[in-house]
Each structure stands twice: as structure tokens, then as C-alpha cells.
Design a protein around this motif. Structure first.
Motif, PDB file in Angstrom:
ATOM      1  N   ALA A 155       0.828  -1.205   0.000  1.00  0.00           N
ATOM      2  CA  ALA A 155       0.000   0.000   0.000  1.00  0.00           C
ATOM      3  C   ALA A 155       0.862   1.254   0.000  1.00  0.00           C
ATOM      4  O   ALA A 155       0.533   2.245  -0.661  1.00  0.00           O
ATOM      5  N   TRP A 156       1.951   1.237   0.744  1.00  0.00           N
ATOM      6  CA  TRP A 156       2.856   2.397   0.746  1.00  0.00           C
ATOM      7  C   TRP A 156       3.374   2.680  -0.656  1.00  0.00           C
ATOM      8  O   TRP A 156       3.364   3.828  -1.115  1.00  0.00           O
ATOM      9  N   VAL A 157       3.832   1.637  -1.335  1.00  0.00           N
ATOM     10  CA  VAL A 157       4.355   1.818  -2.694  1.00  0.00           C
ATOM     11  C   VAL A 157       3.248   2.302  -3.626  1.00  0.00           C
ATOM     12  O   VAL A 157       3.470   3.157  -4.487  1.00  0.00           O
ATOM     13  N   SER A 182       2.214   1.673 -10.347  1.00  0.00           N
ATOM     14  CA  SER A 182       1.328   2.043  -9.241  1.00  0.00           C
ATOM     15  C   SER A 182       0.029   1.252  -9.300  1.00  0.00           C
ATOM     16  O   SER A 182      -0.486   0.801  -8.264  1.00  0.00           O
ATOM     17  N   LEU A 183      -0.502   1.063 -10.491  1.00  0.00           N
ATOM     18  CA  LEU A 183      -1.749   0.308 -10.640  1.00  0.00           C
ATOM     19  C   LEU A 183      -1.555  -1.152 -10.241  1.00  0.00           C
ATOM     20  O   LEU A 183      -2.435  -1.748  -9.606  1.00  0.00           O
ATOM     21  N   ILE A 184      -0.408  -1.722 -10.588  1.00  0.00           N
ATOM     22  CA  ILE A 184      -0.130  -3.113 -10.201  1.00  0.00           C
ATOM     23  C   ILE A 184      -0.144  -3.254  -8.682  1.00  0.00           C
ATOM     24  O   ILE A 184      -0.774  -4.166  -8.126  1.00  0.00           O
ATOM     25  N   PHE A 185       0.528  -2.341  -7.997  1.00  0.00           N
ATOM     26  CA  PHE A 185       0.574  -2.412  -6.538  1.00  0.00           C
ATOM     27  C   PHE A 185      -0.793  -2.088  -5.930  1.00  0.00           C
ATOM     28  O   PHE A 185      -1.163  -2.670  -4.895  1.00  0.00           O
ATOM     29  N   PHE A 199      -6.606  -6.722  -3.357  1.00  0.00           N
ATOM     30  CA  PHE A 199      -6.769  -8.156  -3.146  1.00  0.00           C
ATOM     31  C   PHE A 199      -6.385  -8.560  -1.714  1.00  0.00           C
ATOM     32  O   PHE A 199      -7.069  -9.370  -1.091  1.00  0.00           O
ATOM     33  N   SER A 200      -5.289  -8.008  -1.218  1.00  0.00           N
ATOM     34  CA  SER A 200      -4.815  -8.417   0.106  1.00  0.00           C
ATOM     35  C   SER A 200      -5.635  -7.806   1.233  1.00  0.00           C
ATOM     36  O   SER A 200      -5.812  -8.435   2.282  1.00  0.00           O
ATOM     37  N   PHE A 255       9.567  -2.303  -6.588  1.00  0.00           N
ATOM     38  CA  PHE A 255       9.045  -1.126  -7.271  1.00  0.00           C
ATOM     39  C   PHE A 255      10.095  -0.556  -8.217  1.00  0.00           C
ATOM     40  O   PHE A 255       9.800  -0.213  -9.371  1.00  0.00           O
ATOM     41  N   LEU A 256      11.332  -0.479  -7.750  1.00  0.00           N
ATOM     42  CA  LEU A 256      12.417   0.027  -8.591  1.00  0.00           C
ATOM     43  C   LEU A 256      12.643  -0.876  -9.795  1.00  0.00           C
ATOM     44  O   LEU A 256      12.846  -0.390 -10.922  1.00  0.00           O
ATOM     45  N   VAL A 257      12.611  -2.188  -9.577  1.00  0.00           N
ATOM     46  CA  VAL A 257      12.783  -3.133 -10.687  1.00  0.00           C
ATOM     47  C   VAL A 257      11.694  -2.940 -11.729  1.00  0.00           C
ATOM     48  O   VAL A 257      11.968  -2.846 -12.940  1.00  0.00           O
TER      49      VAL A 257
END
Length: 242
Positions: free
Chosen positions: A63-65, A99-102, A108-109, A215-217
Motif C-alpha cells: 500500500a505504501w508503494v 502504481s496500478l499493479i501495486f 486483493f490483500s 518497485f524500482l525493478v
């Protein structure tokens, strides 16, 4: 052999060394494996939530990311509006993709944790849940509107303003449990409370670090793919003009 460069938009698009990508991803794999094992085995189980509370070590870092990403994209969009340099639009687009992926990971979680802990997968009175859902809709809307605009300049311009909206939504989501009297089940901020035991704090911040590396990757990959797609479009346009 470290870098290959190709010209585009009167600038050079650098395709970074695969060694850096492998190194960063390797760090993520090792760190995430250790942090997940630590979170599952070491911290004590909260009696009122049982084993379900362990998803906290995944849910909150993700959530932070998901909240940081739109803010970085917001900054890239501001630079685009100031410079009209399309590389900032590509950077903003890549950041919004990740951002959308996270954000989907959070959607979901979160219900899994909520249902296990409180018996309610989604609380419509919870300010944080509703604001985060609006943020996800904003990100979806960003990609939908961009897909409907064929002109790259107009697409970048509209995308920049939509990204600013997403950034504002991210700030409002962050403040939902800080500025609003929240009647829902969502817990308060984990920062500044001093309520976590040492082993819980270690597990939490290990996972925060791991998912920030992920996130960086993802950003490196997404931005590189956007640069390559842009170069392909330029080649196609030049061939059509001949």
C-alpha cells in the motif's frame, strides 16, 4: 557493452545494462525471501486477529508503494508540463503502470486480511478503503482516457492532468486515517505509535524495503519498454514518410 544507445526525440534513450537489472532483482529475491520467512516465523501472533495479521507485513508495504507511485508520477507530469519533453510523459506513464499493479495488490490483500480479522471483507464506512478505491478508479481512468487519444502530444497533456488528479487522490488516501474521524475497522497509522514490538517492526520494515526494491525493478522495466516503444513509433513514422 554496458550500455546501448539509440537516438530519439533529439535525445539518447539509454538501454541500461542487464547486469544492474539482474543485481537489483537478485537483491529483491534474497531480501524478500528472508523478510517473508522472518514475518511468517518470528513475530508473535496477535491474539485478536490470529494468523491473519501476518498479511499485514505484505499489505501495508504494498500500500505504501501504491501511494508513493502516483506522487512520483505527479512530479514527472509537472516536469512535462513545464518542459514539454515527452520523456517525462513516458516516465509518468511507467510510474502509473507500476502504481496500478501495486494498487490491485492492495485491493486483493486488504479484503483477505479484513475478512479474517473482522469478518467483513469490505467496510463501506471506512474512509481509507473508499479513498483508496477512488485512487484505483483514477488510475484506471488514466489508462482508459490515454487509449482513446491518438495524438501523442494531446495524450501526454491530458495524461499529465489526469496524473495530477491521481497524485491528489494519493495524498487524500494517505490522510484518510489521519485527518478524518474514521468509523470503520481500518487501523490507525503504524507510524509514530510505538505500538509494534521489536520483532514486528523488523519484519515490517524488511518487507517495506523489499517491496520498494521491487518497485524500482518494475519502474526500470516499464520505463525501458516505453522508450523502446517510442523508438519503434519514430522508426515507423519515418518509414511512412518515405
Amino acid at each position: 557493452m554496458v550500455n546501448n544507445a539509440i537516438s530519439s526525440d533529439s535525445n539518447k534513450i539509454s538501454i541500461s545494462s542487464w547486469l544492474w537489472d539482474f543485481l537489483i532483482f537478485f537483491i529483491f529475491v534474497v531480501l524478500s525471501g528472508y523478510s517473508i520467512h522472518y514475518a511468517m516465523k518470528v513475530p508473535n501472533v496477535l491474539l485478536e486477529q490470529g494468523l491473519s495479521h501476518r498479511i499485514f507485513y505484505f499489505h501495508v508495504p504494498v500500500a505504501w508503494v501504491a501511494l508513493y507511485g502516483p506522487l512520483f508520477s505527479f512530479i514527472a507530469s509537472i516536469f512535462y508540463l513545464l518542459t514539454r519533453n515527452l520523456k517525462f510523459d513516458r516516465m509518468s506513464f511507467a510510474l502509473n503502470q507500476v502504481s496500478l499493479i501495486f494498487a490491485i495488490g492492495v485491493l486483493f490483500s486488504g479484503p483477505i486480511w479484513a475478512y479474517s480479522a473482522w469478518g467483513v471483507p469490505w467496510d463501506w464506512t471506512d474512509a481509507r478503503l473508499q479513498s483508496f478505491f477512488i485512487l484505483c478508479l483514477s488510475l484506471f481512468g488514466y489508462f482508459i482516457f490515454r487509449s482513446l487519444i491518438p495524438n501523442p502530444i494531446k495524450k501526454a497533456m491530458i495524461g499529465a492532468y489526469l496524473t495530477i488528479l491521481c497524485g491528489v487522490n494519493a495524498v487524500l488516501t494517505w490522510g484518510a486515517i489521519r485527518w478524518i474521524d474514521n468509523p470503520g475497522n481500518h487501523p490507525s497509522s503504524v507510524l509514530g505509535k510505538g505500538g509494534m514490538e521489536t520483532d514486528m517492526r523488523i519484519a515490517f520494515y524488511l518487507n517495506v524495503l523489499a517491496f520498494h526494491i521491487l518497485f524500482l525493478v518494475f519502474i526500470r522495466i516499464a520505463y525501458r519498454l516505453e522508450n523502446i516503444q517510442n523508438f519503434r513509433n519514430i522508426i515507423k513514422a519515418s518509414m511512412d514518410d518515405e
